[in-house]
Design an enzyme around this catalytic site. Structure first.
Site, PDB file in Angstrom:
ATOM      1  N   CYS A 162      -7.131  52.567 -44.640  1.00 10.36           N
ATOM      2  CA  CYS A 162      -7.193  53.569 -43.564  1.00 10.36           C
ATOM      3  C   CYS A 162      -8.667  53.706 -43.172  1.00 10.36           C
ATOM      4  O   CYS A 162      -9.463  52.810 -43.441  1.00 10.36           O
ATOM      5  CB  CYS A 162      -6.560  54.892 -44.003  1.00 10.36           C
ATOM      6  SG  CYS A 162      -7.354  55.678 -45.417  1.00 10.36           S
ATOM      7  N   ASP A 212      -3.564  60.000 -38.552  1.00 15.43           N
ATOM      8  CA  ASP A 212      -4.678  60.528 -39.340  1.00 15.43           C
ATOM      9  C   ASP A 212      -4.522  62.050 -39.486  1.00 15.43           C
ATOM     10  O   ASP A 212      -4.502  62.760 -38.488  1.00 15.43           O
ATOM     11  CB  ASP A 212      -5.973  60.188 -38.580  1.00 15.43           C
ATOM     12  CG  ASP A 212      -7.215  60.624 -39.311  1.00 15.43           C
ATOM     13  OD1 ASP A 212      -7.100  61.378 -40.296  1.00 15.43           O
ATOM     14  OD2 ASP A 212      -8.304  60.200 -38.896  1.00 15.43           O
ATOM     15  N   ASN A 271     -10.368  56.384 -46.569  1.00 14.54           N
ATOM     16  CA  ASN A 271      -9.891  56.150 -47.950  1.00 14.54           C
ATOM     17  C   ASN A 271      -9.878  57.444 -48.775  1.00 14.54           C
ATOM     18  O   ASN A 271     -10.105  57.428 -49.988  1.00 14.54           O
ATOM     19  CB  ASN A 271     -10.724  55.063 -48.662  1.00 14.54           C
ATOM     20  CG  ASN A 271     -10.100  54.550 -49.961  1.00 14.54           C
ATOM     21  OD1 ASN A 271     -10.811  54.205 -50.907  1.00 14.54           O
ATOM     22  ND2 ASN A 271      -8.795  54.497 -50.037  1.00 14.54           N
ATOM     23  N   CYS A 275      -7.390  60.037 -47.508  1.00 21.83           N
ATOM     24  CA  CYS A 275      -6.105  60.681 -47.180  1.00 21.83           C
ATOM     25  C   CYS A 275      -4.945  59.676 -47.249  1.00 21.83           C
ATOM     26  O   CYS A 275      -4.190  59.653 -48.219  1.00 21.83           O
ATOM     27  CB  CYS A 275      -6.145  61.345 -45.803  1.00 21.83           C
ATOM     28  SG  CYS A 275      -7.336  62.699 -45.688  1.00 21.83           S
ATOM     29  N   ARG A 276      -4.803  58.839 -46.219  1.00 20.63           N
ATOM     30  CA  ARG A 276      -3.598  58.012 -46.121  1.00 20.63           C
ATOM     31  C   ARG A 276      -3.529  56.880 -47.137  1.00 20.63           C
ATOM     32  O   ARG A 276      -2.517  56.733 -47.841  1.00 20.63           O
ATOM     33  CB  ARG A 276      -3.476  57.455 -44.689  1.00 20.63           C
ATOM     34  CG  ARG A 276      -3.216  58.537 -43.657  1.00 20.63           C
ATOM     35  CD  ARG A 276      -3.469  58.027 -42.259  1.00 20.63           C
ATOM     36  NE  ARG A 276      -4.891  57.759 -42.030  1.00 20.63           N
ATOM     37  CZ  ARG A 276      -5.389  57.212 -40.936  1.00 20.63           C
ATOM     38  NH1 ARG A 276      -4.568  56.850 -39.958  1.00 20.63           N
ATOM     39  NH2 ARG A 276      -6.690  57.027 -40.818  1.00 20.63           N
ATOM     40  N   SER A 277      -4.574  56.033 -47.205  1.00 21.99           N
ATOM     41  CA  SER A 277      -4.429  54.855 -48.077  1.00 21.99           C
ATOM     42  C   SER A 277      -4.392  55.187 -49.575  1.00 21.99           C
ATOM     43  O   SER A 277      -3.621  54.556 -50.308  1.00 21.99           O
ATOM     44  CB  SER A 277      -5.471  53.771 -47.747  1.00 21.99           C
ATOM     45  OG  SER A 277      -6.780  54.212 -47.985  1.00 21.99           O
TER      46      SER A 277
HETATM   47  P1  4NP Z   1      -7.986  58.743 -43.868  1.00 23.24           P
HETATM   48  O1  4NP Z   1      -8.405  60.116 -43.145  1.00 23.24           O
HETATM   49  O2  4NP Z   1      -8.478  57.637 -42.957  1.00 23.24           O
HETATM   50  O3  4NP Z   1      -6.518  58.835 -43.934  1.00 23.24           O
HETATM   51  O4  4NP Z   1      -8.684  58.766 -45.217  1.00 23.24           O
HETATM   52  C1  4NP Z   1      -9.713  60.413 -42.749  1.00 23.24           C
HETATM   53  C2  4NP Z   1     -10.617  60.857 -43.656  1.00 23.24           C
HETATM   54  C3  4NP Z   1     -11.916  61.185 -43.248  1.00 23.24           C
HETATM   55  C4  4NP Z   1     -12.272  61.038 -41.932  1.00 23.24           C
HETATM   56  C5  4NP Z   1     -11.349  60.563 -41.011  1.00 23.24           C
HETATM   57  C6  4NP Z   1     -10.074  60.245 -41.431  1.00 23.24           C
HETATM   58  N1  4NP Z   1     -13.581  61.384 -41.500  1.00 23.24           N
HETATM   59  O5  4NP Z   1     -13.841  61.338 -40.284  1.00 23.24           O
HETATM   60  O6  4NP Z   1     -14.432  61.702 -42.350  1.00 23.24           O
END
Ligand code: 4NP
Length: 154
Positions: free
Chosen positions: A7, A123, A10, A12-14
């Site tokens: 993702c 996201d 790294n 939240c989703r992955s």
């Molecule tokens: P992820 O979510 O891609 O599912 O881990 C996010 C985590 C952090 C951010 C964006 C998406 N960020 O902008 O810091």
């Protein structure tokens, strides 16, 4: 067989996908047969624990993310893993640009591969609580389908 979920951050989703798949593999006694990891295309959260909202939502469904730490995708991932699954189209585009010419890993958009109701795992980072539940719902469906594929390939 080695699978990498990717993702943006790294956190939240992955990592959730990694924990859900590990949990299902453990239930089936297949932990030793399939290697699972996750990474982000961005570097903001390298070395950090998953987001607290992600950890809490996952914990409520019995998934433990406490040992996971953020890392960024690197060139060697494209030869170390057999299958790299992106959470959204932006992650997939990023991976396509990073992919070295001699790479062996297959790249795909996770949910689209299994023709589920949605193509992307949205996201949840800037949204509310319900986004984290939706991520879990989609990843549980995706991991069940992935597991059917992986078992067929063992
Ligand atoms: P992820 O979510 O891609 O599912 O881990 C996010 C985590 C952090 C951010 C964006 C998406 N960020 O902008 O810091």
């Amino acid at each position: 067989m080695r699978v990498l979920f990717v993702c943006l951050g790294n956190i939240c989703r992955s990592p959730t996908a990694e924990a859900v798949l590990r949990h299902k593999l453990r239930e089936l006694g297949l932990e030793g047969c399939i290697e699972v990891d996750s990474a982000g295309t961005g570097d903001w959260h390298v070395g950090k624990s998953p987001d607290s909202r992600t950890r809490q939502a996952a914990q409520r469904r019995g998934y433990d993310l406490s040992a996971l730490r953020g890392r960024q995708v690197c060139a060697s991932d494209f030869s170390r893993f057999d299958l790299i699954l992106a959470m959204d189209n932006s992650n997939l585009e990023h991976l396509r640009r990073l992919r070295p010419g001699k790479a062996t890993a297959e790249l795909d958009l996770f949910l689209r591969r299994y023709e589920l109701a949605r193509d992307e795992v949205p996201d949840p980072y800037y949204g509310g609580e319900e986004g984290f539940e939706q991520v879990l719902d989609l990843l549980e469906q995706g991991c069940a389908a992935l597991l059917r594929e992986l078992r067929g390939r063992l």
